[in-house]
Design a protein around this motif. Sequence first.
Motif, mmCIF file in Angstrom:
data_model
loop_
_atom_site.group_PDB
_atom_site.id
_atom_site.type_symbol
_atom_site.label_atom_id
_atom_site.label_comp_id
_atom_site.label_asym_id
_atom_site.label_seq_id
_atom_site.Cartn_x
_atom_site.Cartn_y
_atom_site.Cartn_z
ATOM 1 N N ARG A 31 33.345 -14.512 14.136
ATOM 2 C CA ARG A 31 34.031 -13.234 14.307
ATOM 3 C C ARG A 31 35.399 -13.560 14.883
ATOM 4 N N VAL A 32 36.425 -12.823 14.428
ATOM 5 C CA VAL A 32 37.799 -13.187 14.743
ATOM 6 C C VAL A 32 38.572 -11.984 15.275
ATOM 7 N N VAL A 33 39.432 -12.251 16.248
ATOM 8 C CA VAL A 33 40.443 -11.285 16.663
ATOM 9 C C VAL A 33 41.796 -11.960 16.478
ATOM 10 N N VAL A 34 42.747 -11.222 15.903
ATOM 11 C CA VAL A 34 44.107 -11.716 15.692
ATOM 12 C C VAL A 34 45.017 -10.903 16.608
ATOM 13 N N GLN A 35 45.709 -11.607 17.508
ATOM 14 C CA GLN A 35 46.621 -10.920 18.423
ATOM 15 C C GLN A 35 48.053 -11.103 17.954
ATOM 16 N N ALA A 36 48.695 -9.971 17.622
ATOM 17 C CA ALA A 36 50.087 -9.949 17.183
ATOM 18 C C ALA A 36 50.968 -9.434 18.316
ATOM 19 N N SER A 37 52.261 -9.348 18.055
ATOM 20 C CA SER A 37 53.228 -9.001 19.098
ATOM 21 C C SER A 37 53.461 -7.511 19.289
ATOM 22 N N SER A 38 53.104 -6.696 18.298
ATOM 23 C CA SER A 38 53.408 -5.263 18.401
ATOM 24 C C SER A 38 52.484 -4.471 17.486
ATOM 25 N N ASP A 39 52.419 -3.170 17.727
ATOM 26 C CA ASP A 39 51.623 -2.298 16.864
ATOM 27 C C ASP A 39 52.188 -2.276 15.445
ATOM 28 N N GLU A 40 53.512 -2.375 15.317
ATOM 29 C CA GLU A 40 54.130 -2.409 13.993
ATOM 30 C C GLU A 40 53.701 -3.656 13.223
ATOM 31 N N ARG A 41 53.638 -4.763 13.914
ATOM 32 C CA ARG A 41 53.198 -6.017 13.276
ATOM 33 C C ARG A 41 51.733 -5.921 12.883
ATOM 34 N N VAL A 42 50.919 -5.298 13.725
ATOM 35 C CA VAL A 42 49.505 -5.091 13.414
ATOM 36 C C VAL A 42 49.376 -4.298 12.112
ATOM 37 N N GLU A 43 50.116 -3.211 12.000
ATOM 38 C CA GLU A 43 50.060 -2.370 10.800
ATOM 39 C C GLU A 43 50.517 -3.138 9.566
ATOM 40 N N ALA A 44 51.567 -3.947 9.701
ATOM 41 C CA ALA A 44 52.065 -4.732 8.568
ATOM 42 C C ALA A 44 51.021 -5.764 8.118
ATOM 43 N N LEU A 45 50.384 -6.437 9.067
ATOM 44 C CA LEU A 45 49.348 -7.419 8.717
ATOM 45 C C LEU A 45 48.134 -6.736 8.105
ATOM 46 N N ASP A 46 47.766 -5.582 8.645
ATOM 47 C CA ASP A 46 46.646 -4.824 8.098
ATOM 48 C C ASP A 46 46.905 -4.511 6.623
ATOM 49 N N ALA A 47 48.082 -4.000 6.305
ATOM 50 C CA ALA A 47 48.434 -3.681 4.920
ATOM 51 C C ALA A 47 48.443 -4.945 4.059
ATOM 52 N N HIS A 48 48.974 -6.020 4.589
ATOM 53 C CA HIS A 48 49.054 -7.277 3.828
ATOM 54 C C HIS A 48 47.670 -7.829 3.505
ATOM 55 N N LEU A 49 46.749 -7.776 4.450
ATOM 56 C CA LEU A 49 45.414 -8.341 4.216
ATOM 57 C C LEU A 49 44.618 -7.570 3.168
ATOM 58 N N TRP A 50 44.996 -6.330 2.899
ATOM 59 C CA TRP A 50 44.336 -5.570 1.825
ATOM 60 C C TRP A 50 44.877 -5.969 0.459
ATOM 61 N N THR A 51 46.079 -6.533 0.406
ATOM 62 C CA THR A 51 46.738 -6.742 -0.889
ATOM 63 C C THR A 51 47.174 -8.176 -1.156
ATOM 64 N N TYR A 52 46.907 -9.106 -0.267
ATOM 65 C CA TYR A 52 47.488 -10.449 -0.410
ATOM 66 C C TYR A 52 46.988 -11.200 -1.633
ATOM 67 N N ARG A 53 45.818 -10.846 -2.134
ATOM 68 C CA ARG A 53 45.288 -11.521 -3.322
ATOM 69 C C ARG A 53 44.406 -10.549 -4.097
#
Length: 150
Positions: A31-53
């Motif tokens: 199980r993994v937790v990814v800690q980013a620098s900001s809520d905006e970065r969290v949202e960007a990574l969330d969107a990216h992980l749905w579409t990266y492949r």
Amino acid sequence: MTEVRFYHLIDQKLERVLPQLLELSLQRGWRVVVQASSDERVEALDAHLWTYRDDSFLPHGTSRSPDAVDQPVLITANDGNPNHANVRFLIDGAPLPDDAANYDRLVLIFDGNDDEAVALARERWSQAKGQGHDASYWQPDENGRWVQKA
């Protein structure tokens, strides 16, 4: 003892490397937790992980999700561990957590083309070693495979 891995991005982008490392973590049953620098970065990574492949699905959520505790991969800008992860990814200069000893592995990913990120990674290395963690340093080889250098 917590294993702390430092991944040095040279000619790679986090958005390419992170999904691959998360997939490997899930294959190992972690199980993994990814800690980013900001809520905006969290949202960007969330969107990216749905579409990266197109041919892959990486189950994940954010700390804002009502079912955060159930997520195998959770992205957050906070220092908590709501999904009871045993692996924590630290990106964007996120600090070593105060509860580092509660994780099997910490993965610190930093941009080798950013002098400030490299300096911060060196500080984190000293901090990890000073706290008695098993620290290792990884760089990609000419084929893009991660090789332990220290």
